[in-house]
Design an enzyme around this catalytic site. Sequence first.
Site, PDB file in Angstrom:
ATOM      1  N   HIS B 125       0.764  -1.190  -0.144  1.00 20.49           N
ATOM      2  CA  HIS B 125      -0.006   0.166  -0.070  1.00 20.49           C
ATOM      3  C   HIS B 125       0.872   1.103  -0.118  1.00 20.49           C
ATOM      4  O   HIS B 125       1.931   1.086   0.493  1.00 20.49           O
ATOM      5  CB  HIS B 125      -0.815  -0.137   1.104  1.00 20.49           C
ATOM      6  N   ASP B 202       2.946  -4.521   8.047  1.00 21.38           N
ATOM      7  CA  ASP B 202       1.632  -3.552   8.024  1.00 21.38           C
ATOM      8  C   ASP B 202       0.890  -4.700   8.195  1.00 21.38           C
ATOM      9  O   ASP B 202       0.472  -5.523   7.258  1.00 21.38           O
ATOM     10  CB  ASP B 202       1.826  -3.094   6.431  1.00 21.38           C
ATOM     11  N   GLN B 205      -4.581  -5.432   6.747  1.00 19.46           N
ATOM     12  CA  GLN B 205      -5.381  -6.281   6.392  1.00 19.46           C
ATOM     13  C   GLN B 205      -5.278  -7.616   6.657  1.00 19.46           C
ATOM     14  O   GLN B 205      -6.225  -8.366   6.382  1.00 19.46           O
ATOM     15  CB  GLN B 205      -5.201  -6.453   4.780  1.00 19.46           C
ATOM     16  N   LYS B 228     -10.853  -0.604  10.492  1.00 18.85           N
ATOM     17  CA  LYS B 228     -10.922  -1.894   9.519  1.00 18.85           C
ATOM     18  C   LYS B 228     -11.294  -3.301  10.350  1.00 18.85           C
ATOM     19  O   LYS B 228     -11.375  -4.103   9.808  1.00 18.85           O
ATOM     20  CB  LYS B 228      -9.630  -2.166   8.817  1.00 18.85           C
ATOM     21  N   CYS B 366      -4.400   2.222  -4.018  1.00 13.44           N
ATOM     22  CA  CYS B 366      -3.109   2.862  -3.384  1.00 13.44           C
ATOM     23  C   CYS B 366      -1.918   1.861  -3.530  1.00 13.44           C
ATOM     24  O   CYS B 366      -1.117   2.089  -2.439  1.00 13.44           O
ATOM     25  CB  CYS B 366      -3.290   3.019  -1.668  1.00 13.44           C
TER      26      CYS B 366
END
Lengths: 147, 411
Positions: B125, B202, B205, B228, B366
Amino acid sequence: MPTFELDPMMMREIIMDHYANPRHFGVPAKPEEYEKVHADSDNCIDDFDLYLKYENGKVTDAMFNGVACTISKASTDILCDLLIGKDKEKAFYIIDQFLAMIAEKPYDQEALDEALAFKNTGRQAGRIHCATMGWTAMAEMLKKEDK
Amino acid sequence: MMFDPYVLRKDFPMIANGIKMQGHPLIWLDNASTTFKPYPVIKAVERYYYEETSNSHRGDYDLCFKMDQEVERTRETVAAFIGAKRPEEIVFTSGTTSSLNLLAFGYASKYLKPGDEILLTEAEHASNVLPWYKVKEMTGCEVNFIPLTEEGRLTVENVRKSLTEKTKIVSIAEVTNVLAYSAPIKEIAKICHENGILLAVDGAQSVPHKKTDVADSDVDFLSFSGHKLCGPTGIGVLYGKYSLLEKMDPFMTGGGNNAKFDMCGDASFLAPPMRFEAGTQNLEGIIGLRAAIEYLQKIGMEEIEEYEKSLKKYAVEQIEKTGNAIIYNHDSEGPIVTFNVKDVFAQDAATFFNSRGIAVRSGQHCAKILMDFLGTVATVRASFYFYTTKEDIDALADAIAHGKEFLDAYF
């Protein structure tokens, strides 16, 4: 010109035709003879250059090139069709009518011809920018020609 | 508790209240972007404004003392949720982007030197690329990319081959945001550490969708967002091993992160995590984040992961069956299907879905670099959560099957 009453089938055909077979998509053979401006979008992939040739008080050619979605490509191609051969006053008039139509304000149907296919763009608010970005960029270039 | 998405859906006002889009019942397939909030989260935020309004670490009265406790309780909840050894390893930020920037500016820009190297992948991202480019500008280090397999997967082998003497930090998504391949972060952490390299992950997700255990995976840093995972927007977390946080500078300074300062320009900063939390924190967000995590814990992360795997499989099958789509990530682990409708530009497909009440994301997500890798300028992304149903996916498949009518959105 008779008043244009477009049914959805005709609107679809107009948009798809200008998307699949754009008449004014590409880089001019002699780009140095053209004004050029870049247009892009935050929320769509649209990213293109527009070219405008203005001689003896008239638009003699208009083109665009780059990445464009169906809506922006077809609307910009129709815009080029409409501008070629027009003087500046008429060109601004056409662009203003189109922007008024998209904003769901009163407008002069007869000035817009095939661009009437975009009259319901307001139903998909996220795509208004796609339909208008070529038009506002072209108006910007025409204004430059004033100098 | 038996996992039942139809029962859970009743907890979400955006679903239970029959919200519509373009005159159709809303079908929310943009969960990788953000998620709906259940009543317990909304009520927790509301409670802060109705009954518990106060600042934290600022006063000597009961409400303020209670707010400090709320903040620290949330830190403990987050630590337990991701397997951190101690709550002081949890830094509140505004979200994953802010966490990654804190790490880049507070740690990397302080320690990296010309010739050092940061390794990323092409599937990252923008939030896990652009801060590192800033570090490159500031320090003269290099930013390079670990190659992915042909399908877009990050393998241990490719990480191993990419590490050099110069590599100082590897920063990767555990689950990527377009293709949703899951990286073997535990193995990657191991080879990074064997070479004296830090691994930043990261987790935007991954944390919402599967069990996270930083003690087991041994990653050095982990970033994720509250919104999220059913929490409020504007709240996120940077996890860091405490010894690393201690070496890190604050990205922002001001009230609440200094121990003392004088007008001669000397200031000493508090220990982590307070060092990184200057200014009034997003207190409603912190309270809402805890409510969200508690909600997920009640469902069970294993249950969520298992259900979403079955949804993903079902979605791929149903979309394939239409014969009208190109799917780019059949086999990836995360609950995301990235595709294009045949002969329909991604944004046009998304607009058509919108006209049927279906929310998906189109475009470059992104991850601009990835699009060069996929060989297509744009894709459509449908992403699921535990409240997504097979009926939602059927509606998507039906829309895909009718993709040729995409201009109907305008008529």
